[in-house]
Design a protein around this motif. Structure first.
Motif, PDB file in Angstrom:
ATOM      1  N   GLY A 114       5.004   0.256   3.055  1.00 38.30           N
ATOM      2  CA  GLY A 114       6.093  -0.314   2.260  1.00 38.30           C
ATOM      3  C   GLY A 114       7.374   0.489   2.383  1.00 38.30           C
ATOM      4  O   GLY A 114       7.428   1.531   3.054  1.00 38.30           O
ATOM      5  N   GLY A 115       8.421   0.004   1.715  1.00 36.17           N
ATOM      6  CA  GLY A 115       9.723   0.658   1.792  1.00 36.17           C
ATOM      7  C   GLY A 115       9.645   2.104   1.342  1.00 36.17           C
ATOM      8  O   GLY A 115      10.049   3.030   2.060  1.00 36.17           O
ATOM      9  N   LEU A 116       9.107   2.321   0.155  1.00 38.84           N
ATOM     10  CA  LEU A 116       9.012   3.685  -0.364  1.00 38.84           C
ATOM     11  C   LEU A 116       7.995   4.493   0.434  1.00 38.84           C
ATOM     12  O   LEU A 116       8.242   5.655   0.797  1.00 38.84           O
ATOM     13  N   ASP A 142      -2.742   1.537   4.146  1.00 38.85           N
ATOM     14  CA  ASP A 142      -2.118   0.292   3.697  1.00 38.85           C
ATOM     15  C   ASP A 142      -2.968  -0.864   4.209  1.00 38.85           C
ATOM     16  O   ASP A 142      -3.769  -0.712   5.142  1.00 38.85           O
ATOM     17  N   ASP A 162      -7.680  -1.053   1.467  1.00 34.39           N
ATOM     18  CA  ASP A 162      -7.373  -2.041   0.432  1.00 34.39           C
ATOM     19  C   ASP A 162      -7.648  -1.408  -0.931  1.00 34.39           C
ATOM     20  O   ASP A 162      -8.798  -1.089  -1.242  1.00 34.39           O
ATOM     21  N   VAL A 163      -6.602  -1.249  -1.749  1.00 32.73           N
ATOM     22  CA  VAL A 163      -6.804  -0.590  -3.050  1.00 32.73           C
ATOM     23  C   VAL A 163      -7.586  -1.469  -4.021  1.00 32.73           C
ATOM     24  O   VAL A 163      -7.933  -1.032  -5.108  1.00 32.73           O
ATOM     25  N   GLY A 173       0.645   4.684  -4.130  1.00 37.03           N
ATOM     26  CA  GLY A 173       1.924   3.973  -4.137  1.00 37.03           C
ATOM     27  C   GLY A 173       1.813   2.477  -3.914  1.00 37.03           C
ATOM     28  O   GLY A 173       2.794   1.761  -4.089  1.00 37.03           O
ATOM     29  N   TYR A 216       3.500  -6.958 -14.778  1.00 41.18           N
ATOM     30  CA  TYR A 216       3.973  -5.700 -14.158  1.00 41.18           C
ATOM     31  C   TYR A 216       4.125  -4.612 -15.236  1.00 41.18           C
ATOM     32  O   TYR A 216       3.657  -3.481 -15.055  1.00 41.18           O
ATOM     33  N   LYS A 229       2.069  -1.052 -15.281  1.00 38.54           N
ATOM     34  CA  LYS A 229       2.724   0.254 -15.112  1.00 38.54           C
ATOM     35  C   LYS A 229       2.599   1.100 -16.383  1.00 38.54           C
ATOM     36  O   LYS A 229       2.505   2.334 -16.302  1.00 38.54           O
ATOM     37  N   PHE A 268      14.915   0.102  -6.740  1.00 37.57           N
ATOM     38  CA  PHE A 268      15.520   0.530  -5.475  1.00 37.57           C
ATOM     39  C   PHE A 268      15.187  -0.528  -4.425  1.00 37.57           C
ATOM     40  O   PHE A 268      14.242  -1.311  -4.603  1.00 37.57           O
ATOM     41  N   SER A 298      13.642  -2.442  -1.434  1.00 36.09           N
ATOM     42  CA  SER A 298      12.389  -2.441  -0.665  1.00 36.09           C
ATOM     43  C   SER A 298      12.017  -3.912  -0.529  1.00 36.09           C
ATOM     44  O   SER A 298      12.669  -4.770  -1.129  1.00 36.09           O
ATOM     45  N   VAL A 331      11.687  -5.663  -3.914  1.00 35.90           N
ATOM     46  CA  VAL A 331      12.897  -5.932  -4.678  1.00 35.90           C
ATOM     47  C   VAL A 331      13.834  -6.869  -3.917  1.00 35.90           C
ATOM     48  O   VAL A 331      14.457  -7.750  -4.508  1.00 35.90           O
TER      49      VAL A 331
HETATM   50  N1  NAD Z   1      11.200  -1.156  -5.421  1.00 39.47           N
HETATM   51  C1  NAD Z   1      11.402  -0.845  -6.687  1.00 39.47           C
HETATM   52  O1  NAD Z   1      12.447  -1.134  -7.266  1.00 39.47           O
HETATM   53  C2  NAD Z   1      10.338  -0.111  -7.468  1.00 39.47           C
HETATM   54  C3  NAD Z   1      10.698   0.428  -8.706  1.00 39.47           C
HETATM   55  C4  NAD Z   1       9.736   1.130  -9.432  1.00 39.47           C
HETATM   56  C5  NAD Z   1       8.476   1.305  -8.917  1.00 39.47           C
HETATM   57  N2  NAD Z   1       8.150   0.762  -7.705  1.00 39.47           N
HETATM   58  C6  NAD Z   1       6.798   0.976  -7.203  1.00 39.47           C
HETATM   59  O2  NAD Z   1       6.871   1.656  -5.972  1.00 39.47           O
HETATM   60  C7  NAD Z   1       5.694   1.368  -5.198  1.00 39.47           C
HETATM   61  C8  NAD Z   1       6.101   1.031  -3.767  1.00 39.47           C
HETATM   62  O3  NAD Z   1       6.800  -0.200  -3.804  1.00 39.47           O
HETATM   63  P1  NAD Z   1       7.947  -0.644  -2.762  1.00 39.47           P
HETATM   64  O4  NAD Z   1       9.142  -0.935  -3.583  1.00 39.47           O
HETATM   65  O5  NAD Z   1       8.018   0.314  -1.642  1.00 39.47           O
HETATM   66  O6  NAD Z   1       7.362  -2.057  -2.323  1.00 39.47           O
HETATM   67  P2  NAD Z   1       6.872  -2.624  -0.914  1.00 39.47           P
HETATM   68  O7  NAD Z   1       6.528  -4.050  -1.193  1.00 39.47           O
HETATM   69  O8  NAD Z   1       7.856  -2.325   0.155  1.00 39.47           O
HETATM   70  O9  NAD Z   1       5.536  -1.765  -0.630  1.00 39.47           O
HETATM   71  C9  NAD Z   1       4.310  -2.020  -1.266  1.00 39.47           C
HETATM   72  C10 NAD Z   1       3.202  -1.687  -0.273  1.00 39.47           C
HETATM   73  O10 NAD Z   1       1.933  -1.802  -0.953  1.00 39.47           O
HETATM   74  C11 NAD Z   1       1.026  -2.380  -0.033  1.00 39.47           C
HETATM   75  N3  NAD Z   1      -0.093  -3.019  -0.732  1.00 39.47           N
HETATM   76  C12 NAD Z   1      -0.055  -4.100  -1.562  1.00 39.47           C
HETATM   77  N4  NAD Z   1      -1.301  -4.430  -1.946  1.00 39.47           N
HETATM   78  C13 NAD Z   1      -2.144  -3.543  -1.366  1.00 39.47           C
HETATM   79  C14 NAD Z   1      -3.555  -3.368  -1.378  1.00 39.47           C
HETATM   80  N5  NAD Z   1      -4.351  -4.202  -2.049  1.00 39.47           N
HETATM   81  N6  NAD Z   1      -4.076  -2.334  -0.689  1.00 39.47           N
HETATM   82  C15 NAD Z   1      -3.274  -1.493   0.027  1.00 39.47           C
HETATM   83  N7  NAD Z   1      -1.935  -1.623   0.099  1.00 39.47           N
HETATM   84  C16 NAD Z   1      -1.383  -2.638  -0.583  1.00 39.47           C
HETATM   85  C17 NAD Z   1       1.842  -3.410   0.745  1.00 39.47           C
HETATM   86  O11 NAD Z   1       1.214  -3.767   1.962  1.00 39.47           O
HETATM   87  C18 NAD Z   1       3.154  -2.659   0.919  1.00 39.47           C
HETATM   88  O12 NAD Z   1       3.166  -1.946   2.138  1.00 39.47           O
HETATM   89  C19 NAD Z   1       4.966   0.252  -5.943  1.00 39.47           C
HETATM   90  O13 NAD Z   1       3.900   0.782  -6.702  1.00 39.47           O
HETATM   91  C20 NAD Z   1       6.043  -0.298  -6.876  1.00 39.47           C
HETATM   92  O14 NAD Z   1       5.505  -0.919  -8.029  1.00 39.47           O
HETATM   93  C21 NAD Z   1       9.051   0.061  -6.959  1.00 39.47           C
END
Ligand code: NAD
Length: 304
Positions: free
Chosen positions: A17-19, A38, A63-64, A90, A155, A159, A188, A190, A193
């Motif tokens: 994912g992005g983060l 992932d 797979d989580v 994450g 959500y 959280k 942020f 990603s 979002v």
């Molecule tokens: N983007 C934001 O604004 C934001 C803000 C606060 C918290 N977060 C949290 O940050 C974390 C990363 O999110 P992101 O913004 O990078 O989103 P993202 O969608 O880019 O990344 C999420 C990743 O989780 C993986 N994923 C989903 N289900 C899965 C599973 N069952 N098993 C394994 N992997 C799985 C996806 O394949 C993806 O690569 C998340 O927990 C999100 O809730 C994001």
């Protein structure tokens, strides 16, 4: 004392994912070996290749939502890198945005299963290895652990649940030299979002992503999380300006509910939602709109 990441092994879920991708790069830059987990095996494989050879970076499909799979993968990670010091849970999903009346049970359950149960499974599978190293467990939660937005209850619940779980595990595991942290970033950019930035319902709920909901740069989130791991911090809040909102969330809650989530914006959001699923709410009272959403969800669930 700083927890030096050089030659430590860090496993990250959601690493495609992005983060996750940016965290993997930043941790590698600190000298950590990274295990990238992932659902998307191709992305983590390519990312690992770009970060070095298999002795310092490797991808795993994981797979989580599946504890057996995660246990097998964590065992492989520990065997491959000869130990596992830090886990960053994450993986996550944004879940449905809309009123409960129109939300299917399956969408609620899926969000909880990935965001909350998924962190529990990740920690459970990794704990034997992390405990052996007297290491660190970190859950990527959200500001949503503290500020609970209307029309986003799956959500928020997931959280907030992660925060509670980490707070519970911290005193339990410190007996064994294991530290537990949770990270609470605001919005942020990603995949998650980017998908909702133009959604009118989301824009109504989150004040056009301004004020309390202004997007923070992803680099700031990455830097804060890496620094938080190095301090083995209990909680990481990004931006830091939101720390009082997080720490005093119980006190601020009535004010946030009244002045941040204003009724007019929420009703507008519900109206957008009703229209977006093909219902015309112009002739309906609010009660009739809600009843129509319930009926539609029931019909969808029962295949009508
Ligand atoms: N983007 C934001 O604004 C934001 C803000 C606060 C918290 N977060 C949290 O940050 C974390 C990363 O999110 P992101 O913004 O990078 O989103 P993202 O969608 O880019 O990344 C999420 C990743 O989780 C993986 N994923 C989903 N289900 C899965 C599973 N069952 N098993 C394994 N992997 C799985 C996806 O394949 C993806 O690569 C998340 O927990 C999100 O809730 C994001």
């Amino acid at each position: 004392m700083k927890y030096d990441l050089t030659n430590r092994t860090v496993a990250l879920t959601g690493a495609a994912g992005g983060l996750g991708q940016d965290l993997a790069k930043a941790l590698r830059a600190r000298g950590a070996r990274v295990a990238l987990l992932d659902l998307n095996a191709d992305v983590v494989g390519d990312l690992a290749d770009s970060l070095g050879d298999e002795s310092v970076a490797r991808g795993w499909k994981a797979d989580v939502r599946d504890l057996d799979n995660l246990t097998e993968v964590m065992d492989e990670v520990a065997a491959h890198f000869e130990g596992l010091d830090v886990v960053v849970a994450g993986a996550g999903t944004g879940g449905p945005i809309g009123p409960m009346a129109g939300t299917a049970l399956g969408d609620w359950e899926r969000t909880i299963d990935i965001n909350l149960n998924g962190v529990w499974r990740t920690f459970k599978a990794a704990l034997p290895h992390v405990a052996f190293q007297r290491g660190h467990l970190l859950a990527v939660a959200s500001m949503a652990s503290f500020v609970h937005s209307p029309l986003h209850s799956p959500y928020s619940a997931s959280k907030a649940g992660v925060l509670g779980m980490c707070n519970s595990l911290r005193p339990e595991l410190r007996q064994f030299g294991v530290t537990v942290g949770s990270a609470h970033p605001s919005f942020f950019r990603s995949l998650m979002v980017d998908e909702v930035l133009d959604n009118p319902v989301a824009r109504n709920v989150w004040n056009d992503f301004d004020g309390l909901f202004k997007l923070v740069p992803r680099e700031a989130v990455v830097e804060a999380i890496v620094a938080g791991i190095e301090r083995r911090a209990d909680q990481i809040v990004v931006p830091r300006l939101s720390t009082p909102t997080a720490k005093l969330s119980g006190l601020f809650r009535p004010l946030v509910e009244r002045f941040v989530f204003q009724d007019s914006r929420i009703m507008q959001a519900i109206s957008h939602f009703v229209t977006s699923i093909g219902l015309d709410d112009s002739d309906l009272s609010p009660e009739e709109s809600l009843a129509a959403l319930h009926t539609r969800d029931r019909d969808a669930t029962h295949g009508a």
